[in-house]
Design a protein around this motif. Structure first.
Motif, PDB file in Angstrom:
ATOM      1  N   VAL A  29       0.876  -1.181   0.000  1.00 53.37           N
ATOM      2  CA  VAL A  29       0.000   0.000   0.000  1.00 53.37           C
ATOM      3  C   VAL A  29       0.909   1.226   0.000  1.00 53.37           C
ATOM      4  CG1 VAL A  29      -1.764   1.260   1.272  1.00 53.37           C
ATOM      5  CG2 VAL A  29      -1.858  -1.234   1.165  1.00 53.37           C
ATOM      6  N   ALA A  30       1.154   1.770  -1.191  1.00 53.60           N
ATOM      7  CA  ALA A  30       2.206   2.785  -1.335  1.00 53.60           C
ATOM      8  C   ALA A  30       1.675   4.202  -1.456  1.00 53.60           C
ATOM      9  CB  ALA A  30       3.059   2.456  -2.567  1.00 53.60           C
ATOM     10  N   THR A  31       0.448   4.361  -1.945  1.00 57.73           N
ATOM     11  CA  THR A  31      -0.082   5.705  -2.226  1.00 57.73           C
ATOM     12  C   THR A  31      -1.429   5.907  -1.532  1.00 57.73           C
ATOM     13  OG1 THR A  31      -1.340   4.994  -4.155  1.00 57.73           O
ATOM     14  CG2 THR A  31       0.965   5.651  -4.538  1.00 57.73           C
ATOM     15  N   ILE A  32      -1.905   7.147  -1.578  1.00 60.34           N
ATOM     16  CA  ILE A  32      -3.231   7.456  -1.037  1.00 60.34           C
ATOM     17  C   ILE A  32      -4.287   6.588  -1.719  1.00 60.34           C
ATOM     18  CG2 ILE A  32      -5.020   9.247  -0.921  1.00 60.34           C
ATOM     19  CD1 ILE A  32      -2.815   9.816   1.055  1.00 60.34           C
ATOM     20  N   ALA A  33      -4.202   6.450  -3.045  1.00 59.23           N
ATOM     21  CA  ALA A  33      -5.180   5.633  -3.774  1.00 59.23           C
ATOM     22  C   ALA A  33      -5.133   4.184  -3.303  1.00 59.23           C
ATOM     23  CB  ALA A  33      -4.926   5.718  -5.275  1.00 59.23           C
ATOM     24  N   ASP A  34      -3.923   3.659  -3.099  1.00 60.69           N
ATOM     25  CA  ASP A  34      -3.775   2.287  -2.593  1.00 60.69           C
ATOM     26  C   ASP A  34      -4.421   2.160  -1.213  1.00 60.69           C
ATOM     27  OD1 ASP A  34      -2.231   1.721  -4.819  1.00 60.69           O
ATOM     28  OD2 ASP A  34      -0.316   1.842  -3.750  1.00 60.69           O
ATOM     29  N   ASP A  52     -16.530   4.326  -2.831  1.00 58.62           N
ATOM     30  CA  ASP A  52     -16.508   5.234  -3.986  1.00 58.62           C
ATOM     31  C   ASP A  52     -15.317   6.185  -3.813  1.00 58.62           C
ATOM     32  OD1 ASP A  52     -16.919   6.972  -6.051  1.00 58.62           O
ATOM     33  OD2 ASP A  52     -18.968   7.510  -5.498  1.00 58.62           O
ATOM     34  N   ALA A  53     -14.160   5.761  -4.320  1.00 57.63           N
ATOM     35  CA  ALA A  53     -12.910   6.493  -4.076  1.00 57.63           C
ATOM     36  C   ALA A  53     -12.949   7.909  -4.645  1.00 57.63           C
ATOM     37  CB  ALA A  53     -11.737   5.721  -4.677  1.00 57.63           C
ATOM     38  N   ALA A  54     -13.760   8.133  -5.672  1.00 52.96           N
ATOM     39  CA  ALA A  54     -13.808   9.459  -6.297  1.00 52.96           C
ATOM     40  C   ALA A  54     -14.379  10.511  -5.342  1.00 52.96           C
ATOM     41  CB  ALA A  54     -14.648   9.411  -7.574  1.00 52.96           C
ATOM     42  N   LEU A  66      -2.733  14.064  -3.183  1.00 48.98           N
ATOM     43  CA  LEU A  66      -3.397  13.558  -4.386  1.00 48.98           C
ATOM     44  C   LEU A  66      -3.431  12.033  -4.312  1.00 48.98           C
ATOM     45  CD1 LEU A  66      -1.648  15.909  -6.956  1.00 48.98           C
ATOM     46  CD2 LEU A  66      -4.035  16.025  -6.177  1.00 48.98           C
ATOM     47  N   PRO A  67      -4.259  11.395  -5.173  1.00 49.05           N
ATOM     48  CA  PRO A  67      -4.316   9.925  -5.134  1.00 49.05           C
ATOM     49  C   PRO A  67      -2.944   9.279  -5.273  1.00 49.05           C
ATOM     50  CG  PRO A  67      -6.113  10.778  -6.465  1.00 49.05           C
ATOM     51  CD  PRO A  67      -5.251  11.961  -6.116  1.00 49.05           C
ATOM     52  N   GLY A  68      -2.055   9.902  -6.040  1.00 47.58           N
ATOM     53  CA  GLY A  68      -0.738   9.314  -6.252  1.00 47.58           C
ATOM     54  C   GLY A  68       0.298   9.667  -5.202  1.00 47.58           C
ATOM     55  N   THR A  69      -0.081  10.473  -4.202  1.00 45.83           N
ATOM     56  CA  THR A  69       0.870  10.865  -3.156  1.00 45.83           C
ATOM     57  C   THR A  69       1.314   9.640  -2.361  1.00 45.83           C
ATOM     58  OG1 THR A  69      -0.156  13.039  -2.948  1.00 45.83           O
ATOM     59  CG2 THR A  69       1.163  12.287  -1.084  1.00 45.83           C
ATOM     60  N   ALA A  70       2.626   9.507  -2.177  1.00 45.11           N
ATOM     61  CA  ALA A  70       3.172   8.379  -1.413  1.00 45.11           C
ATOM     62  C   ALA A  70       2.862   8.547   0.071  1.00 45.11           C
ATOM     63  CB  ALA A  70       4.675   8.292  -1.629  1.00 45.11           C
ATOM     64  N   ILE A  71       2.616   7.429   0.740  1.00 38.81           N
ATOM     65  CA  ILE A  71       2.301   7.509   2.175  1.00 38.81           C
ATOM     66  C   ILE A  71       3.467   7.040   3.046  1.00 38.81           C
ATOM     67  CG2 ILE A  71      -0.161   7.283   1.761  1.00 38.81           C
ATOM     68  CD1 ILE A  71       0.050   4.389   2.754  1.00 38.81           C
ATOM     69  N   ALA A  72       4.582   6.669   2.437  1.00 38.06           N
ATOM     70  CA  ALA A  72       5.731   6.207   3.208  1.00 38.06           C
ATOM     71  C   ALA A  72       6.145   7.269   4.220  1.00 38.06           C
ATOM     72  CB  ALA A  72       6.902   5.900   2.279  1.00 38.06           C
ATOM     73  N   LEU A  79      -8.591  11.524   5.961  1.00 39.17           N
ATOM     74  CA  LEU A  79      -9.450  11.107   4.855  1.00 39.17           C
ATOM     75  C   LEU A  79     -10.831  11.693   5.070  1.00 39.17           C
ATOM     76  CD1 LEU A  79      -8.141   7.474   4.922  1.00 39.17           C
ATOM     77  CD2 LEU A  79      -7.799   9.063   3.018  1.00 39.17           C
ATOM     78  N   PHE A  80     -11.398  12.306   4.022  1.00 38.26           N
ATOM     79  CA  PHE A  80     -12.634  13.076   4.211  1.00 38.26           C
ATOM     80  C   PHE A  80     -13.324  13.329   2.876  1.00 38.26           C
ATOM     81  CE2 PHE A  80      -8.723  15.645   4.489  1.00 38.26           C
ATOM     82  CZ  PHE A  80      -8.822  16.435   3.359  1.00 38.26           C
ATOM     83  N   PRO A  81     -14.592  13.756   2.907  1.00 44.12           N
ATOM     84  CA  PRO A  81     -15.289  14.117   1.675  1.00 44.12           C
ATOM     85  C   PRO A  81     -14.830  15.508   1.196  1.00 44.12           C
ATOM     86  CG  PRO A  81     -16.826  13.750   3.512  1.00 44.12           C
ATOM     87  CD  PRO A  81     -15.462  13.856   4.089  1.00 44.12           C
ATOM     88  N   PRO A  82     -15.232  15.906  -0.030  1.00 42.10           N
ATOM     89  CA  PRO A  82     -14.970  17.273  -0.474  1.00 42.10           C
ATOM     90  C   PRO A  82     -15.487  18.284   0.564  1.00 42.10           C
ATOM     91  CG  PRO A  82     -15.791  15.965  -2.294  1.00 42.10           C
ATOM     92  CD  PRO A  82     -15.913  15.101  -1.055  1.00 42.10           C
ATOM     93  N   VAL A  83     -14.754  19.371   0.728  1.00 41.45           N
ATOM     94  CA  VAL A  83     -15.063  20.315   1.805  1.00 41.45           C
ATOM     95  C   VAL A  83     -16.276  21.176   1.445  1.00 41.45           C
ATOM     96  CG1 VAL A  83     -12.655  20.323   2.508  1.00 41.45           C
ATOM     97  CG2 VAL A  83     -13.492  22.120   0.970  1.00 41.45           C
ATOM     98  N   THR A  84     -16.972  21.665   2.487  1.00 42.60           N
ATOM     99  CA  THR A  84     -18.212  22.427   2.271  1.00 42.60           C
ATOM    100  C   THR A  84     -18.330  23.591   3.247  1.00 42.60           C
ATOM    101  OG1 THR A  84     -19.404  20.867   3.684  1.00 42.60           O
ATOM    102  CG2 THR A  84     -19.503  20.465   1.315  1.00 42.60           C
TER     103      THR A  84
END
Lengths: 86, 144
Positions: A29-34, A52-54, A66-72, A79-84
């Motif tokens: 599990v290397a990235t935010i998306a992972d 629903d990851a989107a 971003l989804p591709g940001t490394a978490i190492a 982790l949260f929904p779009p802000v309001t």
């Protein structure tokens, strides 16, 4: 395996049933998306919150990620929904 | 001078604006909790660290775009009743163009850049999380 603190907000927190947790993240599990995919597959709470990851946004140690940001070596992943606000 | 606050307590708009100083132009925007669809209460979730940092960063961004003497942002969190004040953004400058533009920038970008989440409770007790409005992202992105 690395340990990271996950913090949840808004309906993500409600669906996870907790504010935060310390989790041991597998090495593949290397990235935010992972991480989102791994949480969705982990249990029923995770499926409800992250199915629903989107709809999920994330921050790594206080910085928007971003989804591709490394978490190492992250200490905290939020982790949260779009802000309001406003 | 930047003043960026995240708090549950109400704020005094007159005192906040006066504290910015007697600059040629002070522009402000105040948001109140709307009672659309019978909303009785709003509850705002926030990140204990990131939300305040994001407000400061937003204010700093405005200071870099326009010649501003002061920016004040106060955003309330927690439980708020319909009609209560929820947010103040204000910008002070020597002239109105910068103050008015910065004020619009601050509230547009606040809606997309600051970790805050609204939950509405209706008169019948049911609750729902607010979804971002169509157009909010476009307005924020319009500032580049």
């Amino acid at each position: 395996v690395a340990t990271v603190t996950l913090v949840y907000f808004a309906w993500v927190r409600e669906r996870m049933g907790c504010d935060s947790e310390s989790v041991a993240v597998p090495d593949n599990v290397a990235t935010i998306a992972d991480l989102i995919d791994w949480l969705a597959a982990r249990n029923g709470h995770g499926a409800a919150a992250f199915g629903d990851a989107a709809r999920i946004r994330a921050a790594r140690d206080g910085e928007m990620a971003l989804p591709g940001t490394a978490i190492a070596e992250a200490r905290e992943i939020a982790l949260f929904p779009p802000v309001t606000g406003g | 001078m930047i003043r960026a606050l995240v708090q549950h307590d109400d704020f005094d708009p007159g005192a906040e604006l006066a504290a910015m100083g007697a600059h040629g132009a002070v522009a402000s925007f105040i948001g109140h909790v709307r009672s659309d669809d019978g909303v009785a209460e709003l509850w705002l979730d926030h990140h204990p660290v990131m939300t305040g940092m994001a407000l400061e960063r937003l204010a700093d961004g405005a200071m870099q775009r326009w010649p501003l003497a002061a920016v004040t942002i106060v955003h309330r969190v927690g439980a708020l009743a319909a009609g209560e004040r929820i947010v103040l953004v204000a910008a002070a400058s020597a002239h109105r163009e910068a103050a008015l533009a910065a004020c619009a920038y601050l509230i547009d970008r606040l809606k997309t850049d600051v970790p805050l989440w609204k939950r509405e409770t209706l008169a019948d007790g049911s609750a729902r999380w607010v979804e971002p409005r169509e157009g909010d992202a476009a307005r924020a992105e319009g500032w580049g």
